[in-house]
Design a protein around this motif. Sequence first.
Motif, PDB file in Angstrom:
ATOM      1  N   UNK A   1     -58.839 -46.073 -25.413  1.00 28.14           N
ATOM      2  CA  UNK A   1     -59.530 -44.939 -26.027  1.00 28.14           C
ATOM      3  C   UNK A   1     -60.947 -45.370 -26.410  1.00 28.14           C
ATOM      4  N   UNK A   2     -61.965 -44.691 -25.907  1.00 31.63           N
ATOM      5  CA  UNK A   2     -63.339 -45.082 -26.173  1.00 31.63           C
ATOM      6  C   UNK A   2     -63.869 -44.395 -27.429  1.00 31.63           C
ATOM      7  N   UNK A   3     -64.857 -45.017 -28.041  1.00 28.73           N
ATOM      8  CA  UNK A   3     -65.505 -44.494 -29.226  1.00 28.73           C
ATOM      9  C   UNK A   3     -66.452 -43.365 -28.822  1.00 28.73           C
ATOM     10  N   UNK A   4     -66.297 -42.206 -29.455  1.00 34.78           N
ATOM     11  CA  UNK A   4     -67.150 -41.054 -29.176  1.00 34.78           C
ATOM     12  C   UNK A   4     -68.029 -40.787 -30.396  1.00 34.78           C
ATOM     13  N   UNK A   5     -69.279 -41.274 -30.391  1.00 37.28           N
ATOM     14  CA  UNK A   5     -70.141 -41.115 -31.575  1.00 37.28           C
ATOM     15  C   UNK A   5     -70.607 -39.688 -31.801  1.00 37.28           C
ATOM     16  N   UNK A   6     -70.332 -38.779 -30.858  1.00 32.04           N
ATOM     17  CA  UNK A   6     -70.734 -37.383 -31.060  1.00 32.04           C
ATOM     18  C   UNK A   6     -69.752 -36.631 -31.958  1.00 32.04           C
ATOM     19  N   UNK A   7     -68.581 -37.203 -32.166  1.00 27.63           N
ATOM     20  CA  UNK A   7     -67.585 -36.560 -33.029  1.00 27.63           C
ATOM     21  C   UNK A   7     -67.942 -36.767 -34.499  1.00 27.63           C
ATOM     22  N   UNK A   8     -67.576 -35.824 -35.334  1.00 31.30           N
ATOM     23  CA  UNK A   8     -67.803 -35.968 -36.770  1.00 31.30           C
ATOM     24  C   UNK A   8     -66.998 -37.142 -37.303  1.00 31.30           C
ATOM     25  N   UNK A   9     -67.613 -38.036 -38.075  1.00 32.36           N
ATOM     26  CA  UNK A   9     -66.853 -39.150 -38.642  1.00 32.36           C
ATOM     27  C   UNK A   9     -65.876 -38.653 -39.699  1.00 32.36           C
ATOM     28  N   UNK A  10     -64.749 -39.342 -39.794  1.00 30.09           N
ATOM     29  CA  UNK A  10     -63.749 -39.050 -40.821  1.00 30.09           C
ATOM     30  C   UNK A  10     -63.801 -40.171 -41.854  1.00 30.09           C
ATOM     31  N   UNK A  11     -63.925 -39.805 -43.114  1.00 26.34           N
ATOM     32  CA  UNK A  11     -63.959 -40.766 -44.216  1.00 26.34           C
ATOM     33  C   UNK A  11     -62.717 -40.533 -45.071  1.00 26.34           C
ATOM     34  N   UNK A  12     -61.908 -41.566 -45.202  1.00 22.40           N
ATOM     35  CA  UNK A  12     -60.600 -41.445 -45.857  1.00 22.40           C
ATOM     36  C   UNK A  12     -60.566 -42.290 -47.121  1.00 22.40           C
ATOM     37  N   UNK A  13     -60.059 -41.706 -48.215  1.00 23.28           N
ATOM     38  CA  UNK A  13     -59.840 -42.512 -49.405  1.00 23.28           C
ATOM     39  C   UNK A  13     -60.101 -41.778 -50.702  1.00 23.28           C
ATOM     40  N   UNK A  14     -60.401 -42.561 -51.719  1.00 24.49           N
ATOM     41  CA  UNK A  14     -60.427 -42.038 -53.075  1.00 24.49           C
ATOM     42  C   UNK A  14     -61.739 -41.354 -53.456  1.00 24.49           C
ATOM     43  N   UNK A  15     -61.574 -40.282 -54.212  1.00 22.27           N
ATOM     44  CA  UNK A  15     -62.645 -39.687 -55.013  1.00 22.27           C
ATOM     45  C   UNK A  15     -62.153 -39.738 -56.449  1.00 22.27           C
TER      46      UNK A  15
END
Length: 297
Positions: A1-15
């Motif tokens: 699976x290749x990295x697609x930098x055009x996709x929106x990044x997902x940031x996971x974790x605490x607020x």
Amino acid sequence: MSFDPTQAPVVFGEALFDCFPDGSEVLGGAPFNVAWHLAAFGAAPVFVSRVGEDPLGARIEAAMQRLGMTTVGLQRDPAHSTGTVQVKLEGGEPSYDIVAGSAYDFIDAGALPTPPTGGLLYHGTLALRNADSAAALGRLRADTNAVFLDVNLRPPWWSLEQVQTLLSAARWAKLNTDELALLAPNGDSPESQAEALMQRHALERVYATLGAAGAFALTADGTLERISPGTGIEVVDAVGAGDGFAAVLILGLLRGWTLGDTLERAQTFASAIVARRGATIDDPDFYAGFLDLWSVA
């Protein structure tokens, strides 16, 4: 699976909120800070977390909406409170109680937004202290191998075995020198420790922050880039500097910047963050100035 930098990044974790003895409450959490910066830079991240059905949770949602961030990944929890860190001052020195059983410990894998295949996924380690959130991250990770691990070790909420497993599932990792020494103790320098860590976990790139000495990045092909901070930097508030640094590293991956440019821009931005109060800046002009400077607007 290749990295697609055009996709929106997902940031996971605490607020969460840092709660001080004087009654003040400061919004933060490393993943939230990173998502905030990315959004302000126009990268349109999807922030995945969980907050309570309480006033603090409402404040987090309102802050995201004010910045124009999507809240599709922000879950509301009727049973658990929004995360807090109780800050105490003892002899003038702060101590921190990262409250367990917070909403972000119970991120629901069944309520996740559909992640973009091949998009960048950022996460740290604190939000994985509970099995529910760890399972949610596993679900997101199944759709990409473009994983950026920000190793934020917060005792007692981490184990060597878990962090090693996370490193082996990551493509890029960011650590400070203390974390390098814990995870690769046999090296005689941060650079040799980073190399050992990279080889052990088949990482593509390791970023290491060195405090006042700057930072470096090491790639799998042996390329080593260094950056030193500028002179005359006024430090008003060092909290969140590493999160600002990480956000620009991610922006560099998304925009295809050279490694040298990425490090220089990350250091410049982190230096500007420490000169302001707070880990996030609620001022679009602050970010626009960097976008103009970097010609990426």
